[in-house]
Scaffold this active site. Structure first.
Site, PDB file in Angstrom:
ATOM      1  N   GLY A  26       2.176  -7.918  -5.056  1.00  0.00           N
ATOM      2  CA  GLY A  26       1.859  -9.100  -4.254  1.00  0.00           C
ATOM      3  C   GLY A  26       0.854 -10.051  -4.872  1.00  0.00           C
ATOM      4  O   GLY A  26       0.930 -10.402  -6.057  1.00  0.00           O
ATOM      5  N   PHE A 105      -0.710  -3.618   9.790  1.00  0.00           N
ATOM      6  CA  PHE A 105       0.597  -3.630  10.456  1.00  0.00           C
ATOM      7  C   PHE A 105       0.395  -4.204  11.839  1.00  0.00           C
ATOM      8  O   PHE A 105      -0.722  -4.172  12.383  1.00  0.00           O
ATOM      9  CB  PHE A 105       1.234  -2.229  10.519  1.00  0.00           C
ATOM     10  CG  PHE A 105       0.331  -1.151  11.064  1.00  0.00           C
ATOM     11  CD1 PHE A 105       0.073  -1.058  12.430  1.00  0.00           C
ATOM     12  CD2 PHE A 105      -0.279  -0.237  10.211  1.00  0.00           C
ATOM     13  CE1 PHE A 105      -0.760  -0.067  12.922  1.00  0.00           C
ATOM     14  CE2 PHE A 105      -1.121   0.753  10.709  1.00  0.00           C
ATOM     15  CZ  PHE A 105      -1.360   0.834  12.063  1.00  0.00           C
ATOM     16  N   TYR A 156      -8.114 -15.192  10.237  1.00  0.00           N
ATOM     17  CA  TYR A 156      -8.502 -14.557  11.501  1.00  0.00           C
ATOM     18  C   TYR A 156      -9.743 -13.670  11.343  1.00  0.00           C
ATOM     19  O   TYR A 156     -10.164 -13.005  12.285  1.00  0.00           O
ATOM     20  CB  TYR A 156      -7.326 -13.833  12.176  1.00  0.00           C
ATOM     21  CG  TYR A 156      -6.626 -12.730  11.412  1.00  0.00           C
ATOM     22  CD1 TYR A 156      -7.291 -11.581  10.992  1.00  0.00           C
ATOM     23  CD2 TYR A 156      -5.257 -12.806  11.178  1.00  0.00           C
ATOM     24  CE1 TYR A 156      -6.643 -10.555  10.327  1.00  0.00           C
ATOM     25  CE2 TYR A 156      -4.587 -11.784  10.509  1.00  0.00           C
ATOM     26  CZ  TYR A 156      -5.281 -10.659  10.087  1.00  0.00           C
ATOM     27  OH  TYR A 156      -4.638  -9.643   9.432  1.00  0.00           O
TER      28      TYR A 156
HETATM   29  C1  HXC Z   1       1.106   2.221  15.018  1.00  0.00           C
HETATM   30  C2  HXC Z   1       0.732   3.278  13.000  1.00  0.00           C
HETATM   31  C3  HXC Z   1       1.675   2.445  12.353  1.00  0.00           C
HETATM   32  C4  HXC Z   1       2.351   1.449  13.152  1.00  0.00           C
HETATM   33  C5  HXC Z   1       0.865   3.811  10.878  1.00  0.00           C
HETATM   34  N1  HXC Z   1       0.270   4.107  12.039  1.00  0.00           N
HETATM   35  N2  HXC Z   1       1.717   2.794  11.037  1.00  0.00           N
HETATM   36  N3  HXC Z   1       0.442   3.173  14.303  1.00  0.00           N
HETATM   37  N4  HXC Z   1       2.037   1.380  14.469  1.00  0.00           N
HETATM   38  N5  HXC Z   1       3.228   0.618  12.611  1.00  0.00           N
HETATM   39  C6  HXC Z   1      -0.709   5.167  12.286  1.00  0.00           C
HETATM   40  C7  HXC Z   1      -0.172   6.547  11.945  1.00  0.00           C
HETATM   41  O1  HXC Z   1       0.614   7.081  13.001  1.00  0.00           O
HETATM   42  C8  HXC Z   1      -1.475   7.308  11.738  1.00  0.00           C
HETATM   43  O2  HXC Z   1      -2.103   7.602  12.960  1.00  0.00           O
HETATM   44  C9  HXC Z   1      -2.379   6.279  11.069  1.00  0.00           C
HETATM   45  O3  HXC Z   1      -1.821   4.986  11.410  1.00  0.00           O
HETATM   46  C10 HXC Z   1      -2.385   6.421   9.548  1.00  0.00           C
HETATM   47  O4  HXC Z   1      -1.052   6.315   9.092  1.00  0.00           O
HETATM   48  P1  HXC Z   1      -0.577   6.888   7.686  1.00  0.00           P
HETATM   49  O5  HXC Z   1       0.854   6.524   7.515  1.00  0.00           O
HETATM   50  O6  HXC Z   1      -0.983   8.319   7.556  1.00  0.00           O
HETATM   51  O7  HXC Z   1      -1.534   6.057   6.692  1.00  0.00           O
HETATM   52  P2  HXC Z   1      -1.392   5.784   5.153  1.00  0.00           P
HETATM   53  O8  HXC Z   1      -0.309   6.610   4.528  1.00  0.00           O
HETATM   54  O9  HXC Z   1      -2.758   5.861   4.590  1.00  0.00           O
HETATM   55  O10 HXC Z   1      -0.858   4.256   5.086  1.00  0.00           O
HETATM   56  C11 HXC Z   1      -1.693   3.194   5.409  1.00  0.00           C
HETATM   57  C12 HXC Z   1      -0.900   2.062   6.107  1.00  0.00           C
HETATM   58  C13 HXC Z   1       0.341   1.645   5.281  1.00  0.00           C
HETATM   59  C14 HXC Z   1      -1.867   0.921   6.333  1.00  0.00           C
HETATM   60  C15 HXC Z   1      -0.411   2.608   7.478  1.00  0.00           C
HETATM   61  O11 HXC Z   1       1.029   0.587   5.951  1.00  0.00           O
HETATM   62  C16 HXC Z   1      -0.036   1.195   3.906  1.00  0.00           C
HETATM   63  O12 HXC Z   1      -0.133   2.002   2.995  1.00  0.00           O
HETATM   64  N6  HXC Z   1      -0.274  -0.143   3.690  1.00  0.00           N
HETATM   65  C17 HXC Z   1      -0.735  -0.704   2.408  1.00  0.00           C
HETATM   66  C18 HXC Z   1      -0.191  -2.063   2.123  1.00  0.00           C
HETATM   67  C19 HXC Z   1      -0.287  -3.072   3.242  1.00  0.00           C
HETATM   68  O13 HXC Z   1      -0.502  -2.706   4.410  1.00  0.00           O
HETATM   69  N7  HXC Z   1      -0.109  -4.348   2.882  1.00  0.00           N
HETATM   70  C20 HXC Z   1      -0.159  -5.422   3.842  1.00  0.00           C
HETATM   71  C21 HXC Z   1      -1.408  -6.234   3.656  1.00  0.00           C
HETATM   72  S1  HXC Z   1      -1.065  -7.736   4.428  1.00  0.00           S
HETATM   73  P3  HXC Z   1      -1.965   9.074  13.689  1.00  0.00           P
HETATM   74  O14 HXC Z   1      -2.841   8.971  14.887  1.00  0.00           O
HETATM   75  O15 HXC Z   1      -0.522   9.204  14.032  1.00  0.00           O
HETATM   76  O16 HXC Z   1      -2.437  10.084  12.672  1.00  0.00           O
HETATM   77  C22 HXC Z   1      -2.378  -8.421   5.124  1.00  0.00           C
HETATM   78  C23 HXC Z   1      -2.083  -9.846   5.547  1.00  0.00           C
HETATM   79  C24 HXC Z   1      -3.045 -10.417   6.511  1.00  0.00           C
HETATM   80  O17 HXC Z   1      -3.405  -7.851   5.233  1.00  0.00           O
HETATM   81  C25 HXC Z   1      -2.743 -11.817   7.036  1.00  0.00           C
HETATM   82  C26 HXC Z   1      -1.349 -12.346   7.010  1.00  0.00           C
HETATM   83  C27 HXC Z   1      -1.195 -13.778   7.421  1.00  0.00           C
HETATM   84  P1  NAP Z   2       0.329  -6.035  -0.663  1.00  0.00           P
HETATM   85  O1  NAP Z   2       1.233  -6.378  -1.800  1.00  0.00           O
HETATM   86  O2  NAP Z   2       0.786  -5.010   0.308  1.00  0.00           O
HETATM   87  O3  NAP Z   2      -1.086  -5.654  -1.251  1.00  0.00           O
HETATM   88  C1  NAP Z   2      -1.908  -4.644  -0.766  1.00  0.00           C
HETATM   89  C2  NAP Z   2      -2.303  -3.784  -1.933  1.00  0.00           C
HETATM   90  O4  NAP Z   2      -3.342  -2.898  -1.509  1.00  0.00           O
HETATM   91  C3  NAP Z   2      -1.192  -2.912  -2.492  1.00  0.00           C
HETATM   92  O5  NAP Z   2      -1.097  -3.108  -3.887  1.00  0.00           O
HETATM   93  C4  NAP Z   2      -1.614  -1.486  -2.188  1.00  0.00           C
HETATM   94  O6  NAP Z   2      -1.204  -0.605  -3.250  1.00  0.00           O
HETATM   95  C5  NAP Z   2      -3.125  -1.630  -2.121  1.00  0.00           C
HETATM   96  N1  NAP Z   2      -3.747  -0.605  -1.313  1.00  0.00           N
HETATM   97  C6  NAP Z   2      -3.485  -0.298  -0.019  1.00  0.00           C
HETATM   98  N2  NAP Z   2      -4.233   0.738   0.381  1.00  0.00           N
HETATM   99  C7  NAP Z   2      -5.005   1.076  -0.685  1.00  0.00           C
HETATM  100  C8  NAP Z   2      -5.989   2.084  -0.884  1.00  0.00           C
HETATM  101  N3  NAP Z   2      -6.350   2.931   0.078  1.00  0.00           N
HETATM  102  N4  NAP Z   2      -6.570   2.162  -2.104  1.00  0.00           N
HETATM  103  C9  NAP Z   2      -6.241   1.301  -3.090  1.00  0.00           C
HETATM  104  N5  NAP Z   2      -5.307   0.334  -2.955  1.00  0.00           N
HETATM  105  C10 NAP Z   2      -4.706   0.230  -1.757  1.00  0.00           C
HETATM  106  O7  NAP Z   2       0.025  -7.345   0.217  1.00  0.00           O
HETATM  107  P2  NAP Z   2      -0.496  -8.803  -0.168  1.00  0.00           P
HETATM  108  O8  NAP Z   2       0.153  -9.725   0.783  1.00  0.00           O
HETATM  109  O9  NAP Z   2      -0.386  -9.064  -1.618  1.00  0.00           O
HETATM  110  O10 NAP Z   2      -2.035  -8.727   0.241  1.00  0.00           O
HETATM  111  C11 NAP Z   2      -3.074  -8.879  -0.685  1.00  0.00           C
HETATM  112  C12 NAP Z   2      -4.336  -9.341   0.015  1.00  0.00           C
HETATM  113  O11 NAP Z   2      -4.138 -10.630   0.578  1.00  0.00           O
HETATM  114  C13 NAP Z   2      -4.777  -8.455   1.167  1.00  0.00           C
HETATM  115  O12 NAP Z   2      -6.190  -8.380   1.192  1.00  0.00           O
HETATM  116  C14 NAP Z   2      -4.294  -9.197   2.385  1.00  0.00           C
HETATM  117  O13 NAP Z   2      -5.032  -8.886   3.544  1.00  0.00           O
HETATM  118  C15 NAP Z   2      -4.533 -10.621   1.931  1.00  0.00           C
HETATM  119  N6  NAP Z   2      -3.781 -11.623   2.660  1.00  0.00           N
HETATM  120  C16 NAP Z   2      -2.452 -11.764   2.441  1.00  0.00           C
HETATM  121  C17 NAP Z   2      -1.768 -12.757   3.114  1.00  0.00           C
HETATM  122  C18 NAP Z   2      -0.309 -13.011   2.881  1.00  0.00           C
HETATM  123  O14 NAP Z   2       0.243 -13.907   3.510  1.00  0.00           O
HETATM  124  N7  NAP Z   2       0.349 -12.271   2.002  1.00  0.00           N
HETATM  125  C19 NAP Z   2      -2.446 -13.583   4.023  1.00  0.00           C
HETATM  126  C20 NAP Z   2      -3.802 -13.385   4.229  1.00  0.00           C
HETATM  127  C21 NAP Z   2      -4.477 -12.414   3.525  1.00  0.00           C
HETATM  128  P3  NAP Z   2      -0.888   0.966  -3.053  1.00  0.00           P
HETATM  129  O15 NAP Z   2       0.049   1.080  -1.905  1.00  0.00           O
HETATM  130  O16 NAP Z   2      -0.340   1.376  -4.382  1.00  0.00           O
HETATM  131  O17 NAP Z   2      -2.192   1.631  -2.796  1.00  0.00           O
END
Ligand code: HXC
Ligand code: NAP
Length: 293
Positions: A26, A105, A156
């Site tokens: 990303g 999420f 936000y």
């Molecule tokens: C409710 C949920 C859930 C969901 C997970 N959980 N997904 N609860 N709804 N959709 C709960 C699980 O049941 C568990 O709780 C706890 O969260 C931890 O889940 P795990 O799957 O064990 O966690 P983990 O494997 O560490 O994964 C972390 C994660 C996953 C955040 C859930 O999505 C991830 O790895 N994300 C990384 C990348 C990412 O999120 N990128 C987006 C960034 S975008 P319980 O109680 O059951 O144990 C961003 C943009 C912002 O920030 C602004 C945009 C405009």
């Molecule tokens: P993304 O591709 O999902 O990036 C998130 C990254 O965080 C992944 O590379 C993931 O890699 C890493 N990560 C998650 N959990 C981690 C952990 N425990 N330790 C180390 N690395 C971890 O999403 P993105 O959209 O590019 O987001 C990048 C940044 O921009 C984030 O801070 C997000 O909040 C911000 N942002 C994005 C948007 C948008 O519109 N895209 C808007 C506002 C802000 P692994 O899964 O390999 O760990």
């Protein structure tokens, strides 16, 4: 806009070493590419080593720069310390840190377990804290000045937002840290700034924030006055500017890059966009005809 041209000169980050968390996918990957194009060496770090290795190979092939891929969970301070040590061993010194890793999420808050709330706080807030502490302590102990921390937050962080409440709380904390350390660590030559992006398409964000039919039902571009999503290169230009010495007097700032999105939501009368242009003569006449209080 020319897709191939960076804002800064090709050597703007020459000799610098930049660490980007979440740098294998990303926006992190896009920022890594631009840092390399500007002459920096880069460490990309996240949990998935296979993703990092693939990204590093592609970045080295396309930019000719030096990329280190180090797996590390930013929630775990010991892993972060080990990563920081490894970067120093490989490159000697680190000049910039981009706290970009995040987890998020959508969910009604009452459906969340405490663990679900905690996991987002841990990744976003504690992850940024851990990396900031690990690198900050080294810079301070070694009297290394001219360092830059760039934290990726969201708009936000200050407005709050329903359905992403753990992320809103965590990003607000990261923004508070940015502004606090901008003052406290300025004496050590460490600047702290933040970027608040609006919608930039990435697989990680889109799949978790607008899954399935939600993508069509909530057209993000309709919320943006400029009528489009962000281009990764626009954000990478901003990040590299904040990392570089060109922004040397910018400290404690949060720069919004969202096409005007959050202000559109904030201004009470912005919804009047919906009034057809040919209605405005009649509206004006009605207003002018108002007499008395
Ligand atoms: C409710 C949920 C859930 C969901 C997970 N959980 N997904 N609860 N709804 N959709 C709960 C699980 O049941 C568990 O709780 C706890 O969260 C931890 O889940 P795990 O799957 O064990 O966690 P983990 O494997 O560490 O994964 C972390 C994660 C996953 C955040 C859930 O999505 C991830 O790895 N994300 C990384 C990348 C990412 O999120 N990128 C987006 C960034 S975008 P319980 O109680 O059951 O144990 C961003 C943009 C912002 O920030 C602004 C945009 C405009
Ligand atoms: P993304 O591709 O999902 O990036 C998130 C990254 O965080 C992944 O590379 C993931 O890699 C890493 N990560 C998650 N959990 C981690 C952990 N425990 N330790 C180390 N690395 C971890 O999403 P993105 O959209 O590019 O987001 C990048 C940044 O921009 C984030 O801070 C997000 O909040 C911000 N942002 C994005 C948007 C948008 O519109 N895209 C808007 C506002 C802000 P692994 O899964 O390999 O760990």
């Amino acid at each position: 806009m020319n897709e191939r041209t960076n804002m800064l000169r090709d050597d703007a980050l020459k000799g610098q070493v930049i660490v980007i968390t979440g740098g294998g996918t990303g926006l992190g990957l896009s920022m890594a590419r631009t840092c390399l194009e500007l002459g920096a060496s880069v460490c990309i770090t996240s949990r998935k080593k296979d993703v990092l290795d693939k990204a590093a190979a592609e970045l080295e092939r396309t930019t000719g720069g030096k990329v280190m891929a180090h797996a590390c969970d930013v929630r775990k301070y010991l892993e972060v310390e080990t990563m920081a040590k490894a970067v120093r061993e490989r490159f000697g010194s680190v000049h910039g840190l981009v706290n970009n890793a995040a987890g998020n999420f959508i969910s009604p808050t009452e459906r969340l377990s405490s663990k679900a709330f905690e996991v987002i706080i841990d990744i976003v807030l504690m992850g940024s804290v851990n990396c900031t502490l690990a690198f900050g302590k080294e810079w301070i102990a070694n009297r290394e000045h001219g360092r830059s921390i760039v934290n990726i937050v969201t708009t936000y962080a200050w407005t709050g937002s329903g359905f992403v409440v753990p992320s809103a709380c965590a990003k607000a904390g990261v923004l508070a840290m940015t502004r606090s350390l901008a003052v406290e660590w300025a004496k050590y030559g460490i600047r702290s700034n933040a970027i608040a992006p609006g919608p930039f398409p990435t697989k990680g964000a889109w799949s978790r924030l607008l899954p399935g039919e939600l993508m069509e039902r909530f057209d993000m571009t309709e919320r943006v006055p400029l009528g489009r999503m962000g281009d990764h290169r626009e954000l990478a230009d901003l990040a590299t500017y904040l990392l570089s010495g060109h922004s040397g007097y910018i400290n404690g700032e949060v720069v919004t890059i969202d096409g005007g999105e959050w202000l559109k939501g904030a201004g009470q009368f912005n919804g009047l966009e919906a009034v057809e242009p040919d209605m405005w003569d009649a509206v004006e006449a009605m207003v002018r005809n108002v007499k008395g209080s």
